[in-house]
Design a protein around this motif. Structure first.
Motif, mmCIF file in Angstrom:
data_model
loop_
_atom_site.group_PDB
_atom_site.id
_atom_site.type_symbol
_atom_site.label_atom_id
_atom_site.label_comp_id
_atom_site.label_asym_id
_atom_site.label_seq_id
_atom_site.Cartn_x
_atom_site.Cartn_y
_atom_site.Cartn_z
ATOM 1 N N LYS A 12 -33.140 -42.859 -50.969
ATOM 2 C CA LYS A 12 -32.692 -44.106 -51.299
ATOM 3 C C LYS A 12 -33.436 -45.391 -51.059
ATOM 4 C CE LYS A 12 -27.683 -43.599 -50.374
ATOM 5 N NZ LYS A 12 -26.827 -43.886 -49.375
ATOM 6 N N ALA A 13 -34.528 -44.882 -49.934
ATOM 7 C CA ALA A 13 -35.474 -45.977 -49.797
ATOM 8 C C ALA A 13 -36.507 -46.167 -50.720
ATOM 9 C CB ALA A 13 -36.073 -45.920 -48.444
ATOM 10 N N ASP A 14 -36.929 -44.813 -51.191
ATOM 11 C CA ASP A 14 -37.821 -44.951 -52.160
ATOM 12 C C ASP A 14 -37.306 -45.489 -53.500
ATOM 13 O OD1 ASP A 14 -39.884 -43.564 -50.707
ATOM 14 O OD2 ASP A 14 -39.425 -41.510 -51.572
ATOM 15 N N LEU A 15 -36.236 -45.406 -53.961
ATOM 16 C CA LEU A 15 -35.516 -45.931 -55.039
ATOM 17 C C LEU A 15 -35.177 -47.374 -54.975
ATOM 18 C CD1 LEU A 15 -33.063 -42.918 -55.956
ATOM 19 C CD2 LEU A 15 -35.107 -43.499 -57.207
ATOM 20 N N THR A 20 -35.974 -50.222 -60.572
ATOM 21 C CA THR A 20 -35.847 -50.189 -61.968
ATOM 22 C C THR A 20 -34.100 -50.199 -62.235
ATOM 23 O OG1 THR A 20 -36.342 -47.800 -61.899
ATOM 24 C CG2 THR A 20 -38.104 -49.431 -62.255
ATOM 25 N N ASP A 21 -33.863 -50.050 -63.259
ATOM 26 C CA ASP A 21 -32.717 -49.790 -63.999
ATOM 27 C C ASP A 21 -32.225 -47.963 -63.689
ATOM 28 O OD1 ASP A 21 -31.722 -52.347 -64.569
ATOM 29 O OD2 ASP A 21 -32.303 -51.957 -66.710
ATOM 30 N N SER A 22 -33.174 -47.289 -64.096
ATOM 31 C CA SER A 22 -33.055 -45.865 -63.762
ATOM 32 C C SER A 22 -32.744 -45.731 -62.247
ATOM 33 C CB SER A 22 -34.444 -45.235 -64.321
ATOM 34 O OG SER A 22 -34.242 -43.832 -63.789
ATOM 35 N N ALA A 23 -33.524 -46.252 -61.302
ATOM 36 C CA ALA A 23 -33.567 -46.198 -59.902
ATOM 37 C C ALA A 23 -32.102 -46.416 -59.391
ATOM 38 C CB ALA A 23 -34.469 -47.121 -59.219
ATOM 39 N N LYS A 24 -31.683 -47.719 -60.063
ATOM 40 C CA LYS A 24 -29.999 -48.191 -59.624
ATOM 41 C C LYS A 24 -29.162 -47.221 -60.023
ATOM 42 C CE LYS A 24 -31.755 -53.019 -59.819
ATOM 43 N NZ LYS A 24 -31.295 -54.020 -60.414
#
Length: 187
Positions: A12-15, A20-24
């Motif tokens: 979660k911390a990395d994302l 980015t939208d993909s990370a969200k």
């Protein structure tokens, strides 16, 4: 459970730092996965506890932890771990599964269960030299802190239950046709 939680926290911390939208989208998936995992673990634990209590004709005793988050103080590093602890969910699962199985669930006041000596009943903070160890300063009794607290909870259950409930909580011998005085206590 801790290893899965820490692995998910790191991801979660990395994302979150990526943004980015993909990370969200991936973060949304992760939140659901963690909740499902925690729910599954709580279901498995409660199922095993209720099965064991039913098999041994025992009572399930829990500390009444209502409002514990407001009462406890922990370091900033420990907050996530303490506040994501699903004790309420586990107690709810235990209650409904125990009701189905006919196993009584009793809530006990948690005050001093980990500081009271089960032998001489002396209560003191100094009875806990470390987080994991219990050593009574009065009588010298010592043992693992969790085991001592469990003994104190069991003793409080035995004292707080009415005589009829104690009768039903004890393992009962099969009825051989003889009438014992104990059999008439409950009804």
């Amino acid at each position: 459970m801790e290893t899965v939680r820490s692995k998910i926290d790191n991801l979660k911390a990395d994302l979150q730092s990526c943004g980015t939208d993909s990370a969200k989208r991936h973060l949304k998936k992760l939140s659901g996965r963690e909740a499902r995992f925690r729910r599954d673990v709580n279901h498995c634990i409660s199922k095993k506890l209720v099965a064991k209590a039913k098999y041994t004709s025992s009572v399930i005793a829990l500390e009444d932890l209502q409002g514990i988050r407001e009462r406890m103080t922990v370091s900033k590093a420990q907050r996530r771990k303490q506040h994501s602890w699903g004790f309420y969910q586990l107690s709810q699962f235990l209650e409904y599964k125990a009701a189905i199985a006919g196993v009584p669930v009793v809530y006990i006041d948690p005050a001093y269960t980990s500081q009271e000596c089960p032998v001489c009943h002396h209560i003191s903070r100094s009875n806990r030299p470390t987080r994991y160890q219990f050593a009574c300063v009065c009588c010298g009794f010592s043992g693992p802190a969790d085991t001592v607290a469990a003994r104190n909870i069991a003793a409080r259950v035995a004292v707080n239950l009415p005589i009829v409930a104690r009768f039903f909580a004890e393992p009962q011998a099969p009825n051989t046709g003889e009438h014992h005085a104990r059999q008439f206590i409950g009804g």
